[in-house]
Scaffold this motif. Structure first.
Motif, PDB file in Angstrom:
ATOM      1  N   ARG A   6      41.388   8.717  -6.835  1.00 42.63           N
ATOM      2  CA  ARG A   6      42.187   8.004  -5.835  1.00 42.63           C
ATOM      3  C   ARG A   6      41.526   8.096  -4.463  1.00 42.63           C
ATOM      4  O   ARG A   6      41.129   9.175  -4.024  1.00 42.63           O
ATOM      5  CB  ARG A   6      43.589   8.595  -5.751  1.00 42.63           C
ATOM      6  N   GLY A   7      41.444   6.938  -3.789  1.00 45.32           N
ATOM      7  CA  GLY A   7      40.903   6.881  -2.435  1.00 45.32           C
ATOM      8  C   GLY A   7      41.941   7.335  -1.418  1.00 45.32           C
ATOM      9  O   GLY A   7      43.069   7.701  -1.757  1.00 45.32           O
ATOM     10  N   SER A   8      41.593   7.292  -0.156  1.00 43.94           N
ATOM     11  CA  SER A   8      42.461   7.792   0.910  1.00 43.94           C
ATOM     12  C   SER A   8      43.770   7.012   1.031  1.00 43.94           C
ATOM     13  O   SER A   8      44.767   7.544   1.503  1.00 43.94           O
ATOM     14  CB  SER A   8      41.725   7.780   2.253  1.00 43.94           C
ATOM     15  N   GLN A   9      43.772   5.748   0.608  1.00 44.68           N
ATOM     16  CA  GLN A   9      44.992   4.934   0.643  1.00 44.68           C
ATOM     17  C   GLN A   9      45.679   4.868  -0.720  1.00 44.68           C
ATOM     18  O   GLN A   9      46.591   4.065  -0.914  1.00 44.68           O
ATOM     19  CB  GLN A   9      44.664   3.521   1.139  1.00 44.68           C
ATOM     20  N   GLY A  10      45.232   5.683  -1.670  1.00 46.64           N
ATOM     21  CA  GLY A  10      45.840   5.713  -2.999  1.00 46.64           C
ATOM     22  C   GLY A  10      45.232   4.738  -3.989  1.00 46.64           C
ATOM     23  O   GLY A  10      45.656   4.678  -5.141  1.00 46.64           O
ATOM     24  N   GLN A  11      44.259   3.953  -3.566  1.00 51.64           N
ATOM     25  CA  GLN A  11      43.626   2.973  -4.448  1.00 51.64           C
ATOM     26  C   GLN A  11      42.659   3.660  -5.401  1.00 51.64           C
ATOM     27  O   GLN A  11      42.135   4.722  -5.101  1.00 51.64           O
ATOM     28  CB  GLN A  11      42.911   1.896  -3.624  1.00 51.64           C
ATOM     29  N   ALA A  12      42.425   3.037  -6.546  1.00 56.94           N
ATOM     30  CA  ALA A  12      41.456   3.579  -7.500  1.00 56.94           C
ATOM     31  C   ALA A  12      40.044   3.319  -6.991  1.00 56.94           C
ATOM     32  O   ALA A  12      39.729   2.229  -6.532  1.00 56.94           O
ATOM     33  CB  ALA A  12      41.642   2.944  -8.868  1.00 56.94           C
ATOM     34  N   VAL A  13      39.205   4.338  -7.068  1.00 56.15           N
ATOM     35  CA  VAL A  13      37.806   4.276  -6.650  1.00 56.15           C
ATOM     36  C   VAL A  13      36.969   4.651  -7.862  1.00 56.15           C
ATOM     37  O   VAL A  13      37.340   5.537  -8.636  1.00 56.15           O
ATOM     38  CB  VAL A  13      37.538   5.280  -5.502  1.00 56.15           C
ATOM     39  N   ALA A  14      35.831   3.978  -8.035  1.00 53.56           N
ATOM     40  CA  ALA A  14      34.931   4.304  -9.143  1.00 53.56           C
ATOM     41  C   ALA A  14      33.538   4.585  -8.592  1.00 53.56           C
ATOM     42  O   ALA A  14      32.993   3.794  -7.830  1.00 53.56           O
ATOM     43  CB  ALA A  14      34.873   3.153 -10.145  1.00 53.56           C
ATOM     44  N   ILE A  15      32.995   5.745  -8.972  1.00 50.51           N
ATOM     45  CA  ILE A  15      31.616   6.076  -8.641  1.00 50.51           C
ATOM     46  C   ILE A  15      30.881   6.365  -9.946  1.00 50.51           C
ATOM     47  O   ILE A  15      31.512   6.613 -10.985  1.00 50.51           O
ATOM     48  CB  ILE A  15      31.490   7.293  -7.680  1.00 50.51           C
ATOM     49  N   ARG A  16      29.560   6.318  -9.899  1.00 48.57           N
ATOM     50  CA  ARG A  16      28.770   6.677 -11.084  1.00 48.57           C
ATOM     51  C   ARG A  16      29.030   8.144 -11.388  1.00 48.57           C
ATOM     52  O   ARG A  16      29.035   8.985 -10.492  1.00 48.57           O
ATOM     53  CB  ARG A  16      27.287   6.428 -10.821  1.00 48.57           C
ATOM     54  N   TRP A  66      40.615  17.247  -1.647  1.00 48.45           N
ATOM     55  CA  TRP A  66      41.190  16.590  -0.476  1.00 48.45           C
ATOM     56  C   TRP A  66      41.453  15.133  -0.804  1.00 48.45           C
ATOM     57  O   TRP A  66      40.731  14.517  -1.581  1.00 48.45           O
ATOM     58  CB  TRP A  66      40.237  16.687   0.714  1.00 48.45           C
ATOM     59  N   LYS A  67      42.453  14.574  -0.167  1.00 53.56           N
ATOM     60  CA  LYS A  67      42.830  13.184  -0.386  1.00 53.56           C
ATOM     61  C   LYS A  67      41.618  12.274  -0.149  1.00 53.56           C
ATOM     62  O   LYS A  67      40.929  12.391   0.858  1.00 53.56           O
ATOM     63  CB  LYS A  67      43.958  12.808   0.564  1.00 53.56           C
ATOM     64  N   GLY A  68      41.371  11.380  -1.111  1.00 48.16           N
ATOM     65  CA  GLY A  68      40.293  10.409  -0.978  1.00 48.16           C
ATOM     66  C   GLY A  68      38.916  10.931  -1.319  1.00 48.16           C
ATOM     67  O   GLY A  68      37.925  10.275  -1.019  1.00 48.16           O
TER      68      GLY A  68
END
Length: 180
Positions: free
Chosen positions: A68-78, A95-97
């Motif tokens: 989860r990113g800082s605004q609660g959105q899904a984030v994808a990294i390798r 930590w958040k995000g």
């Protein structure tokens, strides 16, 4: 004796590159084994991405770490830490995000920036240096589904790859969230 030269990209089941294949009948043999690159794909349901722990998804030959990113959105990294190749998906979201790799504590934000190295403390000189970033896959959430751009180019408009029902606020989509 002159040996026939095969065309680059040709396989016994596929025609040479540049030759137009016959599209009649079953064309599954024309699709690459690892899927088509440079498209938006549904990855996971939004509710399957926890707040405190990352999750790994494998698709199209790629291993993604979602958090989860800082605004609660899904984030994808390798899902490969640029430091020693450990899996951030086996780490924690302290930590958040952010997501932290379990090996040496490299911590990445939603933009892939290395914002902390827990094993070196708050005065780490590594943070922000070139080559310490995580590769970020563009993501979008729609109707409870997380989509990711799996490709090597700038993302195309998501409207080109995702069915129009995802953009219609009056359409309610049904999906089943399977946990295995």
């Amino acid at each position: 004796m002159v040996k026939a030269v095969e065309h680059r990209g040709a396989t016994p089941s596929q025609p040479p590159v540049g030759k137009i294949p016959d599209l009649a009948g079953d064309i599954r043999h024309l699709i690459p084994k690892l899927g088509l690159r440079n498209y938006w794909y549904p990855v996971i349901t939004k509710r399957s991405v926890p707040k405190r722990h990352p999750v790994q998804v494998r698709m199209l030959g790629e291993e993604l770490c979602l958090f989860r990113g800082s605004q609660g959105q899904a984030v994808a990294i390798r899902d490969i830490c640029p430091h020693r190749g450990a899996r951030p998906s086996e780490g924690t979201c302290h930590w958040k995000g952010t997501v932290t790799c379990p090996y040496h504590g490299w911590t990445f934000d939603e933009h892939g920036k290395n914002v902390a190295v827990l094993s070196e403390g708050p005065d780490s000189k590594i943070c922000g240096k070139p080559g310490t970033e995580a590769y970020v896959y563009p993501t979008r959430e729609m109707k409870g589904i997380v989509f990711a751009w799996i490709g090597d180019t700038e993302p195309a408009p998501i409207e080109e790859d995702v069915p129009e029902e995802f953009f219609d606020s009056t359409t309610h989509l049904m999906y089943t969230d399977h946990t295995y």
